[in-house]
Design a protein around this motif. Structure first.
Motif, PDB file in Angstrom:
ATOM      1  N   ARG A 191     -36.267  12.096  36.989  1.00 32.28           N
ATOM      2  CA  ARG A 191     -35.704  12.741  38.187  1.00 32.28           C
ATOM      3  C   ARG A 191     -34.835  11.771  38.981  1.00 32.28           C
ATOM      4  NH1 ARG A 191     -41.000  15.359  39.078  1.00 32.28           N
ATOM      5  NH2 ARG A 191     -40.776  17.618  38.803  1.00 32.28           N
ATOM      6  N   THR A 192     -35.334  10.559  39.158  1.00 36.64           N
ATOM      7  CA  THR A 192     -34.577   9.611  39.982  1.00 36.64           C
ATOM      8  C   THR A 192     -33.344   9.091  39.237  1.00 36.64           C
ATOM      9  OG1 THR A 192     -35.921   7.688  39.324  1.00 36.64           O
ATOM     10  CG2 THR A 192     -36.674   8.959  41.215  1.00 36.64           C
ATOM     11  N   LYS A 193     -33.427   9.049  37.916  1.00 40.62           N
ATOM     12  CA  LYS A 193     -32.243   8.664  37.140  1.00 40.62           C
ATOM     13  C   LYS A 193     -31.140   9.724  37.281  1.00 40.62           C
ATOM     14  CE  LYS A 193     -34.380   5.782  33.524  1.00 40.62           C
ATOM     15  NZ  LYS A 193     -35.727   5.604  34.083  1.00 40.62           N
ATOM     16  N   ILE A 194     -31.550  10.995  37.329  1.00 36.03           N
ATOM     17  CA  ILE A 194     -30.581  12.075  37.538  1.00 36.03           C
ATOM     18  C   ILE A 194     -29.978  11.982  38.947  1.00 36.03           C
ATOM     19  CG2 ILE A 194     -30.301  14.588  37.734  1.00 36.03           C
ATOM     20  CD1 ILE A 194     -32.499  14.818  35.558  1.00 36.03           C
ATOM     21  N   LEU A 195     -30.835  11.688  39.926  1.00 38.06           N
ATOM     22  CA  LEU A 195     -30.338  11.516  41.293  1.00 38.06           C
ATOM     23  C   LEU A 195     -29.348  10.365  41.379  1.00 38.06           C
ATOM     24  CD1 LEU A 195     -33.373  12.059  43.723  1.00 38.06           C
ATOM     25  CD2 LEU A 195     -31.215  13.342  43.660  1.00 38.06           C
ATOM     26  N   LYS A 196     -29.590   9.331  40.597  1.00 35.56           N
ATOM     27  CA  LYS A 196     -28.674   8.185  40.581  1.00 35.56           C
ATOM     28  C   LYS A 196     -27.275   8.624  40.172  1.00 35.56           C
ATOM     29  CE  LYS A 196     -28.095   3.543  38.624  1.00 35.56           C
ATOM     30  NZ  LYS A 196     -28.682   2.508  37.727  1.00 35.56           N
ATOM     31  N   VAL A 197     -27.191   9.519  39.204  1.00 39.27           N
ATOM     32  CA  VAL A 197     -25.892  10.047  38.763  1.00 39.27           C
ATOM     33  C   VAL A 197     -25.243  10.856  39.879  1.00 39.27           C
ATOM     34  CG1 VAL A 197     -24.736  11.578  37.121  1.00 39.27           C
ATOM     35  CG2 VAL A 197     -26.581  10.062  36.339  1.00 39.27           C
ATOM     36  N   PHE A 198     -26.053  11.718  40.524  1.00 35.04           N
ATOM     37  CA  PHE A 198     -25.513  12.581  41.580  1.00 35.04           C
ATOM     38  C   PHE A 198     -25.126  11.799  42.838  1.00 35.04           C
ATOM     39  CE2 PHE A 198     -28.117  16.330  39.752  1.00 35.04           C
ATOM     40  CZ  PHE A 198     -27.091  16.633  38.867  1.00 35.04           C
ATOM     41  N   LEU A 199     -25.761  10.645  43.045  1.00 33.11           N
ATOM     42  CA  LEU A 199     -25.445   9.809  44.211  1.00 33.11           C
ATOM     43  C   LEU A 199     -24.490   8.686  43.812  1.00 33.11           C
ATOM     44  CD1 LEU A 199     -29.029   9.609  45.795  1.00 33.11           C
ATOM     45  CD2 LEU A 199     -27.089  10.970  46.621  1.00 33.11           C
ATOM     46  N   PHE A 200     -23.648   8.980  42.863  1.00 32.28           N
ATOM     47  CA  PHE A 200     -22.696   8.001  42.323  1.00 32.28           C
ATOM     48  C   PHE A 200     -21.897   7.333  43.441  1.00 32.28           C
ATOM     49  CE2 PHE A 200     -18.389   6.980  40.839  1.00 32.28           C
ATOM     50  CZ  PHE A 200     -18.696   6.088  39.822  1.00 32.28           C
ATOM     51  N   GLY A 201     -21.773   6.018  43.320  1.00 30.97           N
ATOM     52  CA  GLY A 201     -20.981   5.269  44.294  1.00 30.97           C
ATOM     53  C   GLY A 201     -21.831   4.516  45.296  1.00 30.97           C
ATOM     54  N   LYS A 202     -23.116   4.900  45.415  1.00 27.80           N
ATOM     55  CA  LYS A 202     -24.007   4.187  46.331  1.00 27.80           C
ATOM     56  C   LYS A 202     -24.769   3.105  45.565  1.00 27.80           C
ATOM     57  CE  LYS A 202     -24.728   8.183  49.359  1.00 27.80           C
ATOM     58  NZ  LYS A 202     -23.736   7.733  50.336  1.00 27.80           N
ATOM     59  N   PRO A 203     -24.930   1.933  46.135  1.00 26.94           N
ATOM     60  CA  PRO A 203     -25.776   0.921  45.494  1.00 26.94           C
ATOM     61  C   PRO A 203     -27.162   1.509  45.238  1.00 26.94           C
ATOM     62  CG  PRO A 203     -24.589  -0.026  47.345  1.00 26.94           C
ATOM     63  CD  PRO A 203     -24.353   1.457  47.408  1.00 26.94           C
ATOM     64  N   PHE A 204     -27.631   1.444  44.006  1.00 32.51           N
ATOM     65  CA  PHE A 204     -28.853   2.142  43.603  1.00 32.51           C
ATOM     66  C   PHE A 204     -29.682   1.182  42.745  1.00 32.51           C
ATOM     67  CE2 PHE A 204     -30.381   6.659  43.149  1.00 32.51           C
ATOM     68  CZ  PHE A 204     -31.508   6.404  42.392  1.00 32.51           C
ATOM     69  N   PHE A 205     -30.763   0.651  43.331  1.00 29.80           N
ATOM     70  CA  PHE A 205     -31.589  -0.326  42.634  1.00 29.80           C
ATOM     71  C   PHE A 205     -32.951   0.278  42.308  1.00 29.80           C
ATOM     72  CE2 PHE A 205     -28.456  -2.832  44.901  1.00 29.80           C
ATOM     73  CZ  PHE A 205     -28.063  -3.745  43.927  1.00 29.80           C
ATOM     74  N   GLN A 206     -33.406   0.062  41.076  1.00 31.73           N
ATOM     75  CA  GLN A 206     -34.636   0.682  40.595  1.00 31.73           C
ATOM     76  C   GLN A 206     -35.712  -0.348  40.288  1.00 31.73           C
ATOM     77  OE1 GLN A 206     -32.356   2.942  37.500  1.00 31.73           O
ATOM     78  NE2 GLN A 206     -33.503   4.707  38.292  1.00 31.73           N
ATOM     79  N   ILE A 207     -36.962   0.070  40.446  1.00 31.63           N
ATOM     80  CA  ILE A 207     -38.102  -0.804  40.185  1.00 31.63           C
ATOM     81  C   ILE A 207     -38.177  -1.160  38.706  1.00 31.63           C
ATOM     82  CG2 ILE A 207     -39.658   1.181  39.871  1.00 31.63           C
ATOM     83  CD1 ILE A 207     -41.904  -0.528  41.068  1.00 31.63           C
ATOM     84  N   ASP A 208     -38.544  -2.403  38.454  1.00 32.64           N
ATOM     85  CA  ASP A 208     -38.885  -2.846  37.105  1.00 32.64           C
ATOM     86  C   ASP A 208     -40.398  -2.704  36.981  1.00 32.64           C
ATOM     87  OD1 ASP A 208     -39.463  -4.091  34.736  1.00 32.64           O
ATOM     88  OD2 ASP A 208     -38.703  -6.066  35.313  1.00 32.64           O
ATOM     89  N   LYS A 209     -40.837  -1.730  36.201  1.00 30.23           N
ATOM     90  CA  LYS A 209     -42.268  -1.451  36.102  1.00 30.23           C
ATOM     91  C   LYS A 209     -43.007  -2.425  35.181  1.00 30.23           C
ATOM     92  CE  LYS A 209     -42.041   3.457  37.266  1.00 30.23           C
ATOM     93  NZ  LYS A 209     -42.359   4.836  36.844  1.00 30.23           N
ATOM     94  N   GLY A 210     -42.278  -3.285  34.510  1.00 34.02           N
ATOM     95  CA  GLY A 210     -42.928  -4.272  33.650  1.00 34.02           C
ATOM     96  C   GLY A 210     -43.641  -3.646  32.467  1.00 34.02           C
ATOM     97  N   ARG A 211     -43.026  -2.660  31.858  1.00 29.80           N
ATOM     98  CA  ARG A 211     -43.688  -1.908  30.783  1.00 29.80           C
ATOM     99  C   ARG A 211     -44.083  -2.803  29.608  1.00 29.80           C
ATOM    100  NH1 ARG A 211     -39.951   2.130  32.636  1.00 29.80           N
ATOM    101  NH2 ARG A 211     -41.055   4.009  33.317  1.00 29.80           N
ATOM    102  N   GLU A 212     -43.217  -3.724  29.220  1.00 24.12           N
ATOM    103  CA  GLU A 212     -43.532  -4.595  28.086  1.00 24.12           C
ATOM    104  C   GLU A 212     -44.703  -5.522  28.412  1.00 24.12           C
ATOM    105  OE1 GLU A 212     -42.336  -4.307  25.008  1.00 24.12           O
ATOM    106  OE2 GLU A 212     -41.302  -2.545  25.840  1.00 24.12           O
TER     107      GLU A 212
END
Length: 342
Positions: free
Chosen positions: A95-116
């Motif tokens: 959902r938030t990745k889709i919002l990132k596309v729709f909010l194009f042009g705004k600085p958009f930083f995402q959490i690193d969940k440390g999956r590995e």
């Protein structure tokens, strides 16, 4: 990048994860009072943020108005009207990745969940403390140009209880111990027969307030209330705001690796946690609690712990790993917590 004056903070679910944002946002609003924060989350969680300055909540209706791609597009239009300068995505899901596309042009930083790192922890390749979720949240703000110091937290003042709550929990001078015995997965729960022994012991000299939800849980907790003096079941009787008010007046909370522990911690209450097949090393321990407040299942007896990050998978025989923690150990740790200033 020019430092933003208005940041959108996204964390949609689950309860514990949303609660863990609160001490981080409290640190932010204290250290950067000139910056406005808008939190995009479920409307139900709005009371979590009631004591934060310069923080407002924008409710996401993900099952209605904002459902699906078209709903998220509508949501992005609504968010654009708020004149947001940047986005701190503390969730990082589809959902938030889709919002990132729709909010194009705004600085958009995402959490690193440390999956590995978490995969390595669960597989047994690397058994060590990982970065806490709170620090992972803080790291997102650092990317935006706002490093945060979480080492000297400030909490809201204890809430003065209204007459309704006083009449429910009493006004005597006994120490108040909250107990939240349930979790999303039974493998994360302390066996109820052992929890009853804990309640039996503590209720002789302390006030026990039980927390939970759902019809089955309410029935179990009602049974405990009816069996022991000084035990009150609050499940199903309070709004979320009222529940937070009561929790803020606890002397200590006993919780599983679950949301109630994070609710208490965000309010500055001491939290003792019991860990079944999960482990604090994954980074989900309640905020600002001493390491020894986490009671961990015996890893000599159950060497594969943590069997998963969320407790949803485990090998046969691990269903009640936390039975390796004696009721006496739990009781003594709670009593110890009541004598310390930690």
């Amino acid at each position: 990048m020019q430092k933003p004056k208005h940041i959108l903070v996204i964390r949609l679910s689950a309860m514990g994860d949303v609660a863990m944002t609160v001490p981080v946002l409290k640190a932010f609003s204290t250290q950067y009072p000139e910056v406005k924060l808008t939190v995009l989350t479920r409307e139900f969680f709005t009371p979590f943020f009631r004591d934060l300055e310069n923080v407002t909540v924008f409710p996401a209706d993900l099952k209605g108005t904002h459902k699906g791609i078209f709903g998220l597009y509508k949501l992005s239009k609504e968010l654009n009207k708020l004149k947001i300068d940047a986005v701190a995505d503390l969730h990082n899901v589809l959902r938030t990745k889709i919002l990132k596309v729709f909010l194009f042009g705004k600085p958009f930083f995402q959490i690193d969940k440390g999956r590995e790192e978490k995969k390595a922890l669960v597989s047994g390749q690397n058994f060590q403390q990982l970065k806490t979720t709170h620090q992972r949240y803080a790291d997102v703000f650092k990317k935006l140009g706002f490093p945060l110091d979480l080492s000297n937290p400030k909490f809201a003042k204890q809430v003065e209880l209204e007459s309704k709550l006083h009449s429910l929990i009493g006004t005597d001078s006994k120490k108040r111990i909250g107990i939240a015995p349930f979790a999303a997965h039974e493998s994360k729960m302390y066996p109820l027969d052992l929890m009853e022994k804990v309640i039996d012991s503590l209720s002789k000299t302390h006030k026990i307030l039980l927390f939970g939800g759902g019809k089955k849980e309410v029935e179990i907790l009602n049974g405990l209330q009816n069996k022991y003096e000084n035990v009150i079941n609050l499940a199903g009787k309070l709004s979320l705001t009222e529940e937070l008010d009561v929790i803020s007046n606890l002397d200590v909370m006993l919780s599983m690796d679950s949301g109630n522990g994070h609710l208490a911690a965000m309010l500055g209450v001491k939290v003792i946690t019991i860990w079944g097949v999960t482990h604090p090393f994954a980074g989900f321990a309640p905020f600002n609690q001493p390491e020894d407040f986490a009671l961990i299942s015996n890893r000599e007896q159950f060497p594969l712990i943590p069997t998963s990050i969320y407790g949803n998978t485990f090998p046969e025989g691990y269903e009640e790993a936390s039975r390796s923690i004696s009721p006496e150990t739990v009781v003594e740790k709670i009593k110890y917590s009541l004598t310390t200033n930690n």
